[in-house]
Design a protein around this motif. Structure first.
Motif, mmCIF file in Angstrom:
data_model
loop_
_atom_site.group_PDB
_atom_site.id
_atom_site.type_symbol
_atom_site.label_atom_id
_atom_site.label_comp_id
_atom_site.label_asym_id
_atom_site.label_seq_id
_atom_site.Cartn_x
_atom_site.Cartn_y
_atom_site.Cartn_z
ATOM 1 N N LEU A 75 -40.467 5.661 25.829
ATOM 2 C CA LEU A 75 -39.238 5.409 25.081
ATOM 3 C C LEU A 75 -38.686 4.043 25.451
ATOM 4 O O LEU A 75 -38.588 3.705 26.636
ATOM 5 N N ILE A 76 -38.322 3.275 24.425
ATOM 6 C CA ILE A 76 -37.656 1.981 24.598
ATOM 7 C C ILE A 76 -36.315 2.057 23.889
ATOM 8 O O ILE A 76 -36.254 2.393 22.695
ATOM 9 N N THR A 77 -35.244 1.772 24.606
ATOM 10 C CA THR A 77 -33.912 1.767 24.004
ATOM 11 C C THR A 77 -33.286 0.390 24.149
ATOM 12 O O THR A 77 -33.407 -0.259 25.187
ATOM 13 N N GLY A 78 -32.607 -0.052 23.104
ATOM 14 C CA GLY A 78 -31.889 -1.328 23.126
ATOM 15 C C GLY A 78 -30.523 -1.160 22.497
ATOM 16 O O GLY A 78 -30.269 -0.203 21.768
ATOM 17 N N GLY A 79 -29.644 -2.086 22.787
ATOM 18 C CA GLY A 79 -28.341 -2.090 22.137
ATOM 19 C C GLY A 79 -27.446 -0.932 22.491
ATOM 20 O O GLY A 79 -26.546 -0.601 21.727
ATOM 21 N N VAL A 80 -27.671 -0.298 23.650
ATOM 22 C CA VAL A 80 -26.693 0.694 24.118
ATOM 23 C C VAL A 80 -25.340 0.003 24.234
ATOM 24 O O VAL A 80 -24.311 0.540 23.821
ATOM 25 N N HIS A 81 -25.351 -1.189 24.823
ATOM 26 C CA HIS A 81 -24.207 -2.098 24.753
ATOM 27 C C HIS A 81 -24.529 -3.121 23.669
ATOM 28 O O HIS A 81 -25.441 -3.943 23.839
ATOM 29 N N GLY A 82 -23.806 -3.062 22.574
ATOM 30 C CA GLY A 82 -24.161 -3.870 21.414
ATOM 31 C C GLY A 82 -24.145 -5.360 21.650
ATOM 32 O O GLY A 82 -24.858 -6.110 20.981
ATOM 33 N N TYR A 83 -23.333 -5.813 22.612
ATOM 34 C CA TYR A 83 -23.221 -7.251 22.834
ATOM 35 C C TYR A 83 -24.403 -7.830 23.606
ATOM 36 O O TYR A 83 -24.540 -9.050 23.711
ATOM 37 N N GLU A 84 -25.276 -6.974 24.136
ATOM 38 C CA GLU A 84 -26.394 -7.429 24.952
ATOM 39 C C GLU A 84 -27.594 -7.705 24.045
ATOM 40 O O GLU A 84 -28.481 -6.875 23.844
ATOM 41 N N THR A 85 -27.603 -8.919 23.518
ATOM 42 C CA THR A 85 -28.418 -9.273 22.363
ATOM 43 C C THR A 85 -29.913 -9.114 22.595
ATOM 44 O O THR A 85 -30.636 -8.576 21.742
ATOM 45 N N SER A 86 -30.416 -9.586 23.734
ATOM 46 C CA SER A 86 -31.865 -9.540 23.933
ATOM 47 C C SER A 86 -32.377 -8.122 24.118
ATOM 48 O O SER A 86 -33.572 -7.878 23.935
ATOM 49 N N GLY A 87 -31.493 -7.193 24.457
ATOM 50 C CA GLY A 87 -31.916 -5.792 24.501
ATOM 51 C C GLY A 87 -32.351 -5.311 23.133
ATOM 52 O O GLY A 87 -33.353 -4.595 22.992
ATOM 53 N N LEU A 109 -41.831 5.381 21.257
ATOM 54 C CA LEU A 109 -40.591 5.573 20.508
ATOM 55 C C LEU A 109 -39.657 4.412 20.807
ATOM 56 O O LEU A 109 -39.620 3.917 21.935
ATOM 57 N N CYS A 110 -38.874 3.998 19.821
ATOM 58 C CA CYS A 110 -37.923 2.915 20.056
ATOM 59 C C CYS A 110 -36.666 3.112 19.219
ATOM 60 O O CYS A 110 -36.750 3.318 18.000
ATOM 61 N N THR A 111 -35.521 3.087 19.874
ATOM 62 C CA THR A 111 -34.234 2.988 19.177
ATOM 63 C C THR A 111 -33.683 1.611 19.522
ATOM 64 O O THR A 111 -33.117 1.415 20.592
ATOM 65 N N PRO A 112 -33.838 0.637 18.637
ATOM 66 C CA PRO A 112 -33.568 -0.753 19.014
ATOM 67 C C PRO A 112 -32.100 -1.128 19.110
ATOM 68 O O PRO A 112 -31.765 -2.092 19.803
ATOM 69 N N CYS A 113 -31.221 -0.400 18.416
ATOM 70 C CA CYS A 113 -29.797 -0.760 18.461
ATOM 71 C C CYS A 113 -28.955 0.498 18.348
ATOM 72 O O CYS A 113 -28.555 0.903 17.255
ATOM 73 N N ILE A 114 -28.675 1.104 19.485
ATOM 74 C CA ILE A 114 -27.922 2.358 19.521
ATOM 75 C C ILE A 114 -26.466 2.152 19.109
ATOM 76 O O ILE A 114 -25.850 3.050 18.534
ATOM 77 N N SER A 115 -25.927 0.958 19.348
ATOM 78 C CA SER A 115 -24.498 0.684 19.081
ATOM 79 C C SER A 115 -24.338 -0.480 18.104
ATOM 80 O O SER A 115 -23.977 -1.601 18.497
ATOM 81 N N GLU A 120 -22.208 -5.984 16.101
ATOM 82 C CA GLU A 120 -21.518 -6.894 15.178
ATOM 83 C C GLU A 120 -20.262 -7.499 15.789
ATOM 84 O O GLU A 120 -19.924 -8.658 15.506
ATOM 85 N N THR A 121 -19.550 -6.743 16.604
ATOM 86 C CA THR A 121 -18.305 -7.231 17.189
ATOM 87 C C THR A 121 -18.497 -7.827 18.583
ATOM 88 O O THR A 121 -17.536 -8.270 19.201
ATOM 89 N N ILE A 122 -19.747 -7.831 19.063
ATOM 90 C CA ILE A 122 -20.106 -8.336 20.395
ATOM 91 C C ILE A 122 -19.268 -7.628 21.454
ATOM 92 O O ILE A 122 -18.501 -8.224 22.196
ATOM 93 N N ASN A 123 -19.441 -6.301 21.501
ATOM 94 C CA ASN A 123 -18.654 -5.454 22.388
ATOM 95 C C ASN A 123 -19.527 -4.599 23.287
ATOM 96 O O ASN A 123 -20.586 -4.118 22.875
ATOM 97 N N ARG A 124 -19.024 -4.364 24.483
ATOM 98 C CA ARG A 124 -19.629 -3.391 25.391
ATOM 99 C C ARG A 124 -19.256 -1.979 24.957
ATOM 100 O O ARG A 124 -20.064 -1.056 25.026
ATOM 101 N N TRP A 125 -18.026 -1.796 24.514
ATOM 102 C CA TRP A 125 -17.508 -0.480 24.130
ATOM 103 C C TRP A 125 -17.817 -0.181 22.669
ATOM 104 O O TRP A 125 -18.188 -1.060 21.891
ATOM 105 N N ASN A 126 -17.595 1.091 22.296
ATOM 106 C CA ASN A 126 -17.587 1.414 20.871
ATOM 107 C C ASN A 126 -16.172 1.257 20.336
ATOM 108 O O ASN A 126 -15.263 0.790 21.042
ATOM 109 N N ASN A 127 -15.932 1.646 19.103
ATOM 110 C CA ASN A 127 -14.633 1.404 18.474
ATOM 111 C C ASN A 127 -13.510 2.248 19.052
ATOM 112 O O ASN A 127 -12.327 2.000 18.775
ATOM 113 N N LEU A 128 -13.849 3.248 19.882
ATOM 114 C CA LEU A 128 -12.828 4.061 20.546
ATOM 115 C C LEU A 128 -12.586 3.605 21.987
ATOM 116 O O LEU A 128 -11.954 4.317 22.763
ATOM 117 N N ALA A 129 -13.085 2.414 22.323
ATOM 118 C CA ALA A 129 -12.960 1.859 23.674
ATOM 119 C C ALA A 129 -13.661 2.738 24.703
ATOM 120 O O ALA A 129 -13.210 2.887 25.837
#
Length: 299
Positions: A75-87, A109-115, A120-129
């Motif tokens: 399993l490869i996961t990326g974008g758990v933190h959306g602002y971490e671009t190279s992930g 398996l790969c989920t390349p952008c979980i968040s 788009e907003t270059i954030n560590r958090w989701n929209n609920l902080a």
């Protein structure tokens, strides 16, 4: 100090924070277009969409074809933190350029952008902080995690190794850690310094020393490895070996700890170094996966 500053955020403060967030880049143009191109060689499915805007923020699972129960599943996961671009783009680059070289041995398996909202907003958090990477638990408060965990249910008992791709950036100290302190009503607690270079995070309970070393040795061919600070630490944690620290990934509800995978790593690329480019950062993520998989082929 004004004690009011130390009061944790309520709904009003979180709503005000959300109003301040703006779209800074396009998930559709930069990420979905790359995912779409993989459909000719891989199985791509949408496993959900974020309720803040389902049409803008679908989330995708990419699978190598001809899954074989006799092969180990990666399993490869990326974008758990959306602002971490190279992930995000490292995961996609591996699937595009390198995955085919490992399908004789592994299912991938790969989920390349979980968040994607965070992307788009270059954030560590989701929209609920909420920080998704502290929320990979049953009945998670983070929708991103709920969707991901549901998508992983058919594979949960088969995951042999998990590569969770991240970055550590200058904004971790300048933006996100101060925001976290404000949200939680605590004193700011910045890291002593941001590590200049790549490092990995293993699991305190299952450190996989040789696996982590293989990753570091592969990445050093692409970019520099982060040195320890004057106290022998990286982000406040003691070195396990060069370029590797350990976290209790399960107790912290990190993405790398959601399964019982035998091998796990969280990669940390440093994109703000004057020694790197965006391409080098993406290549470092690819090198980390390749180094780990080359080790596992012979494990």
């Amino acid at each position: 100090m004004n004690k009011q500053h130390l009061v944790p955020w309520g709904a009003a403060e979180k709503a005000n924070w959300l109003k301040e967030q703006t779209i800074k880049r396009s998930y559709k143009d930069e990420v979905i277009t790359k995912i779409e191109k993989l459909k000719s060689t891989m199985d791509v499915t949408q496993y959900g969409a974020l309720s803040i805007n389902p049409s803008l923020y679908p989330v995708f699972l990419i699978k190598t074809r001809n899954f074989d129960k006799n092969k180990k599943t990666i399993l490869i996961t990326g974008g758990v933190h959306g602002y971490e671009t190279s992930g995000v783009h490292g995961a996609l680059a591996f699937m595009e350029k390198e995955a085919k070289n490992y399908t004789d041995t592994f299912n991938i398996l790969c989920t390349p952008c979980i968040s994607p909202w965070g992307y788009e907003t270059i954030n560590r958090w989701n929209n609920l902080a909420i920080d998704p990477n502290r929320s990979f638990i049953e009945n998670s408060p983070a929708e991103e995690c709920v969707l991901f965990l549901k998508a992983m249910e058919p594979f949960i008992n088969d995951i042999y190794a998990h590569f969770d791709l991240h970055e550590t950036t200058d904004t971790d100290n300048s933006v996100f850690r101060p925001a976290k302190a404000a949200r939680d009503g605590k004193e700011p607690d910045p890291w002593s310094e941001i590590p200049d270079g790549f490092y990995g995070v293993g699991d305190t309970e299952n450190p996989c020393f040789d696996f982590q070393k293989a990753i570091i040795d592969s990445v050093r061919k692409v970019t520099h490895i982060a040195p320890a600070d004057e106290n022998g630490n990286i982000i406040g944690e003691p070195l396990e070996q060069e370029g590797v620290i350990n976290y209790p990934v399960k107790s912290l509800s990190l993405c790398a700890g959601f399964s019982n995978a035998k091998f796990t790593t969280t990669t940390e690329v440093y994109p703000d170094s004057p020694k790197v480019t965006d391409a080098i950062c993406n290549d470092a993520q690819v090198a980390a996966i390749k180094g780990g998989l080359d080790y596992l082929k012979n494990a």
